[in-house]
Design a protein around this motif. Structure first.
Motif, PDB file in Angstrom:
ATOM      1  N   TRP A 223       0.676  -1.039   0.051  1.00 33.78           N
ATOM      2  CA  TRP A 223       0.065  -0.016  -0.283  1.00 33.78           C
ATOM      3  C   TRP A 223       0.661   1.531   0.125  1.00 33.78           C
ATOM      4  CZ3 TRP A 223      -4.876   0.140  -2.115  1.00 33.78           C
ATOM      5  CH2 TRP A 223      -5.414  -0.870  -1.866  1.00 33.78           C
ATOM      6  N   VAL A 224       1.902   0.568   0.600  1.00 33.70           N
ATOM      7  CA  VAL A 224       2.415   2.440   0.858  1.00 33.70           C
ATOM      8  C   VAL A 224       3.583   2.794  -1.409  1.00 33.70           C
ATOM      9  CG1 VAL A 224       5.262   3.251   0.697  1.00 33.70           C
ATOM     10  CG2 VAL A 224       3.820   1.647   2.859  1.00 33.70           C
ATOM     11  N   LEU A 225       3.725   1.507  -1.355  1.00 31.38           N
ATOM     12  CA  LEU A 225       4.142   1.306  -3.234  1.00 31.38           C
ATOM     13  C   LEU A 225       3.459   2.385  -3.499  1.00 31.38           C
ATOM     14  CD1 LEU A 225       5.888  -1.333  -3.691  1.00 31.38           C
ATOM     15  CD2 LEU A 225       6.696   0.976  -4.354  1.00 31.38           C
ATOM     16  N   LEU A 226       1.876   1.907  -3.979  1.00 31.11           N
ATOM     17  CA  LEU A 226       0.182   1.827  -4.611  1.00 31.11           C
ATOM     18  C   LEU A 226       0.038   3.364  -4.084  1.00 31.11           C
ATOM     19  CD1 LEU A 226      -1.627   0.517  -6.404  1.00 31.11           C
ATOM     20  CD2 LEU A 226      -3.518   0.693  -4.201  1.00 31.11           C
ATOM     21  N   LEU A 227       0.076   3.630  -2.119  1.00 27.25           N
ATOM     22  CA  LEU A 227      -0.205   5.003  -2.633  1.00 27.25           C
ATOM     23  C   LEU A 227       0.777   6.462  -3.197  1.00 27.25           C
ATOM     24  CD1 LEU A 227      -2.793   4.607   0.035  1.00 27.25           C
ATOM     25  CD2 LEU A 227      -3.547   4.794  -1.708  1.00 27.25           C
ATOM     26  N   VAL A 228       2.345   6.476  -2.555  1.00 25.06           N
ATOM     27  CA  VAL A 228       2.652   7.143  -3.072  1.00 25.06           C
ATOM     28  C   VAL A 228       3.023   7.064  -4.453  1.00 25.06           C
ATOM     29  CG1 VAL A 228       5.478   7.845  -3.448  1.00 25.06           C
ATOM     30  CG2 VAL A 228       4.251   6.828  -1.126  1.00 25.06           C
ATOM     31  N   GLY A 229       2.729   5.801  -5.379  1.00 26.89           N
ATOM     32  CA  GLY A 229       2.753   6.173  -6.763  1.00 26.89           C
ATOM     33  C   GLY A 229       1.420   6.647  -7.217  1.00 26.89           C
ATOM     34  N   LEU A 230       0.676   6.558  -6.562  1.00 25.69           N
ATOM     35  CA  LEU A 230      -0.679   7.094  -6.918  1.00 25.69           C
ATOM     36  C   LEU A 230      -1.255   8.465  -7.169  1.00 25.69           C
ATOM     37  CD1 LEU A 230      -3.801   6.547  -7.629  1.00 25.69           C
ATOM     38  CD2 LEU A 230      -4.499   6.924  -5.819  1.00 25.69           C
TER      39      LEU A 230
END
Lengths: 395, 66
Positions: A223-230
């Motif tokens: 979720w860190v990767l997904l949200l920072v990416g988003l």
């Protein structure tokens, strides 16, 4: 044990319905994600993640921002257009702010619907309400710092709200502006109101975690990767933009709406500034009161009796710390043992568990954690439980 | 199902490689918004790769949750 004699109230049934919806949502998410990746288990951690992104991107923006009426707009334009990746960082800051509010609201509603705000959890709830209030203030002042037409009209509306406060209103408005009107000192004050409350959020987080033994402060890596990416993707695809620069003669009457930070200003379309202030105060005070007025059932209705504060049986305690680690309310501390215990297992102990009575909620978790029968709830002994189980089996 | 996840990981890895190349192009041509958006796309792709690895049982769960 008392029996259930009253039916749950309409409010209780409504909240039970919301609890069922929340649990069904969990079931649905578990079809997509493993249980340890369920984002709804980490809504507080998600808020922390967004706050961390905000702090890092905010430090970057702070280096380039100039807090003066003449230079603020131009400095923001410079960040967006001329600093390498400055526009991306500005967008990341803007979208992370939205994400922060969304994560906080998810956290609030989930803990409300699952009853994790009652009894000893009133402390995280109340500190959370302050975190939400400060989060909203910081977001609103962020829009002002750009000092475009929207910032100008927002500031005018905010001053109208301040002035509507009886007795203190004019003084507060003067302090906010740094004089009798918007001047060179105003943006410095707004920058102060943006950065200092943001720093204060970490003090409030300490308050928020004070009584929680194992808070989930960070979401899983996926979720860190997904949200920072988003937030990076949004910042690149839909860049954060400014409106027309603010001018002393400008009298804009409308501005682009942001549903997360500008709802109070949107309400000014129908309500007077004073009414909006009163509504905000009522909402905040009502929010603070939720843990004390939203209990679905009373203890007798739930068939629960007063079990008494947990007690340590000195002779049996081995100092193993299992109860200390399991207590979710920080109600057990380990102290140096004044002497050996009576049982064989406790003969060589170096520590002794001590209950902090003011923190104990009589939940019995420590009883389950202790393999040495060194803890008890004095009004709810093991033999009572066995008798009740036997009676239930016979019935 | 394992084969399905494996194919997904290979495809996502290829996509991630394309995004990484795009970041370099964005940097070389000073198209900062393009490069920044692709940084985001790359991170999102990584997150899905991790999800598929987890579903395959290659990684996790964490010790405390086993």
């Amino acid at each position: 044990m008392s029996t259930v004699t009253a039916h749950p109230s309409r409010y209780g049934r409504f909240m039970t319905g919301l609890l069922r919806i929340t649990l069904r949502l969990d079931t649905f998410i578990h079809k997509l994600y493993p249980t340890d990746f369920n984002p709804l288990y980490y809504t507080g951690g998600l808020s922390n993640l967004f706050l961390f992104i905000l702090v890092l991107s905010g430090i970057f923006l702070f280096f380039y921002y100039e807090a003066s009426l003449a230079a603020a707009f131009e400095s923001v334009r410079y960040i967006s257009d001329e600093v390498p990746y400055g526009g991306i960082i500005r967008g990341v800051h803007r979208y992370a702010a939205d994400g922060f509010i969304v994560a906080i609201l998810l956290h609030l509603f989930r803990n409300w619907f699952t009853d994790r705000h009652l009894f000893s959890r009133d402390n995280p709830w109340i500190s959370g309400m302050f975190l939400l209030l400060f989060g909203g203030l910081i977001g609103f002042t962020g829009y002002q710092l750009v000092w475009d037409e929207r910032a100008q009209v927002l500031t005018t509306m905010f001053l109208a709200m301040l002035r509507s406060i009886p007795l203190a209103g004019d003084g507060l408005a003067k302090i906010f502006m740094g004089g009798v009107g918007i001047g060179e000192g105003t943006l410095v004050r707004i920058l102060f109101l943006h950065i200092v409350p943001a720093s204060t959020l970490y003090v409030m987080l300490w308050w928020h975690y004070l009584r929680l033994r194992h808070p989930k402060v960070w979401p899983p890596g996926v979720w860190v990767l997904l949200l920072v990416g988003l937030v990076f993707l949004l910042a690149g695809v839909i860049p954060a933009t400014s409106g027309q620069p603010a001018t002393p003669a400008g009298r804009p009457t409308s501005f682009p709406m942001d549903v997360f930070f500008m709802v109070p200003f949107w309400l000014l379309n129908w309500l007077s500034p004073g009414a909006v202030v009163v509504l905000g105060v009522l909402l905040f005070v009502g929010g603070l009161a939720v843990p004390y007025f939203s209990r679905r059932e009373t203890a007798p209705q739930m068939g629960v009796r007063h079990a008494g504060v947990a007690q340590v049986i000195d002779g049996n305690c081995t100092g193993c710390e299992l109860c200390y680690f399991d207590c979710p309310y920080n109600a057990i501390v380990m102290v140096p043992s004044p002497g050996p215990g009576l049982s064989k297992a406790a003969a060589n102990r170096t520590l002794l568990a001590v209950i902090l009575e003011s923190r104990c909620v009589e939940c019995g978790i420590c009883i389950g954690a202790c393999p040495f029968e060194a803890l008890e709830l004095p009004k709810f002994m093991e033999r009572d439980v066995r008798i009740e189980i036997a009676q239930a089996v016979q019935a | 199902m394992q084969a399905f996840y494996g194919v997904g990981i290979v495809l996502l890895s290829g996509l991630a490689l394309a995004f990484a190349a795009g970041i370099i192009v964005g940097e070389a041509t000073d198209r900062w918004f393009f490069g920044g958006a692709l940084v985001g796309a790359l991170l999102i792709t990584y997150s899905f790769i991790i999800l598929l690895l987890r579903k395959m049982g290659v990684i996790g769960p964490r010790k405390a949750e086993r």
